[in-house]
Design a protein around this motif. Sequence first.
Motif, short mmCIF file in Angstrom:
data_model
loop_
_atom_site.label_atom_id
_atom_site.label_comp_id
_atom_site.label_asym_id
_atom_site.label_seq_id
_atom_site.Cartn_x
_atom_site.Cartn_y
_atom_site.Cartn_z
N ARG A 207 21.83 -1.60 7.98
CA ARG A 207 20.38 -1.43 8.03
C ARG A 207 20.00 -0.81 9.37
N TYR A 208 18.97 0.02 9.34
CA TYR A 208 18.50 0.48 10.63
C TYR A 208 17.71 -0.64 11.30
N PRO A 209 17.65 -0.62 12.63
CA PRO A 209 17.21 -1.80 13.38
C PRO A 209 15.72 -2.13 13.30
N ARG A 210 14.90 -1.21 12.80
CA ARG A 210 13.46 -1.47 12.70
C ARG A 210 13.03 -1.32 11.25
N ARG A 211 11.95 -2.00 10.88
CA ARG A 211 11.48 -1.96 9.51
C ARG A 211 10.93 -0.58 9.17
N ARG A 212 11.20 -0.18 7.94
CA ARG A 212 10.76 1.15 7.49
C ARG A 212 9.24 1.30 7.60
N ALA A 213 8.49 0.26 7.24
CA ALA A 213 7.03 0.36 7.26
C ALA A 213 6.52 0.69 8.67
N VAL A 214 7.15 0.10 9.69
CA VAL A 214 6.76 0.37 11.07
C VAL A 214 7.09 1.82 11.44
N LEU A 215 8.28 2.25 11.05
CA LEU A 215 8.71 3.61 11.37
C LEU A 215 7.82 4.64 10.67
N VAL A 216 7.49 4.38 9.41
CA VAL A 216 6.62 5.30 8.68
C VAL A 216 5.25 5.37 9.35
N GLY A 217 4.75 4.23 9.82
CA GLY A 217 3.48 4.23 10.53
C GLY A 217 3.52 5.09 11.77
N GLU A 218 4.61 4.98 12.54
CA GLU A 218 4.75 5.81 13.74
C GLU A 218 4.85 7.29 13.37
N TRP A 219 5.62 7.57 12.32
CA TRP A 219 5.78 8.96 11.88
C TRP A 219 4.45 9.55 11.46
N ARG A 220 3.63 8.77 10.76
CA ARG A 220 2.32 9.26 10.33
C ARG A 220 1.44 9.59 11.54
N VAL A 221 1.49 8.76 12.56
CA VAL A 221 0.71 9.02 13.76
C VAL A 221 1.16 10.34 14.39
N ARG A 222 2.48 10.54 14.46
CA ARG A 222 3.00 11.78 15.04
C ARG A 222 2.53 13.00 14.25
N GLN A 223 2.45 12.83 12.91
CA GLN A 223 2.08 13.96 12.05
C GLN A 223 0.58 14.06 11.83
N ASN A 224 -0.17 13.14 12.42
CA ASN A 224 -1.63 13.08 12.21
C ASN A 224 -1.98 12.91 10.73
N ILE A 225 -1.21 12.06 10.06
CA ILE A 225 -1.44 11.77 8.64
C ILE A 225 -2.18 10.46 8.54
#
Length: 231
Positions: A207-225
């Motif tokens: 498993r990757y060390p952080r939860r997917r939901a948290v990572l997706v949230g960060e990714w959305r912020v980066r993409q301005n989504i």
Amino acid sequence: MSRASRLLELIQVLRRHRAPITGPALAEELGISIRTLYRDIATLQAQGADIRGEPGVGYVLQPGFTLPPLMFSADELEALVLGSRWVAVRGDARLGAAARNAVAKIRAVLPGDLRESVDAATLTVPMFRGEPVAIDVSVIRAAIRAEHKLVITYRDNDGAGTTRTIWPLLIGFFDKVLVLAAWCELRQDYRAFRVDRIQSVEPRDERYPRRRAVLVGEWRVRQNIPATAGN
């Protein structure tokens, strides 16, 4: 109000009330007799709804009950069938087969008039194929669900190849290509990978060390989504 609509409304009312609600209160809210209410509750229980309670005590719907497809409106069915047909054309082999199976299952339990609306195909999807994909995309989808790492070999725009360990997050379906959003351990940052340029994919039982939901949230912020955009 048709019987199907009344049963749907009864389910919706029960879902709104987490605590038991009495039969007379339910009947009054629905505008039906207490006798009709008891019949409707018995019908839903026979269809698999886990409604707990009894006359004089109150009723509560336990979580987990899903409405049968016959409860869908014609517009809802068109939306579901159109989406399934789009996936059948654009998705990988397993996802496409699952979409076709879903339409067949929905169709099998519909009353005749709604079954005809499915068969009429008033909305359709062009038989368009994007860039050919060399890998089994279902492997990526399984890793996303499990929040597991993947090792991929990737060919960039100039044709140069690299091997990367990634944390897969989302697959975006575009007109001609699929794009995988992921955290790349090599670059230590979020990256987008065209799936048609992935030459090989190897799942890691890690498993990757952080939860997917948290990572997706960060990714959305980066993409301005916006957070309310599709998941």
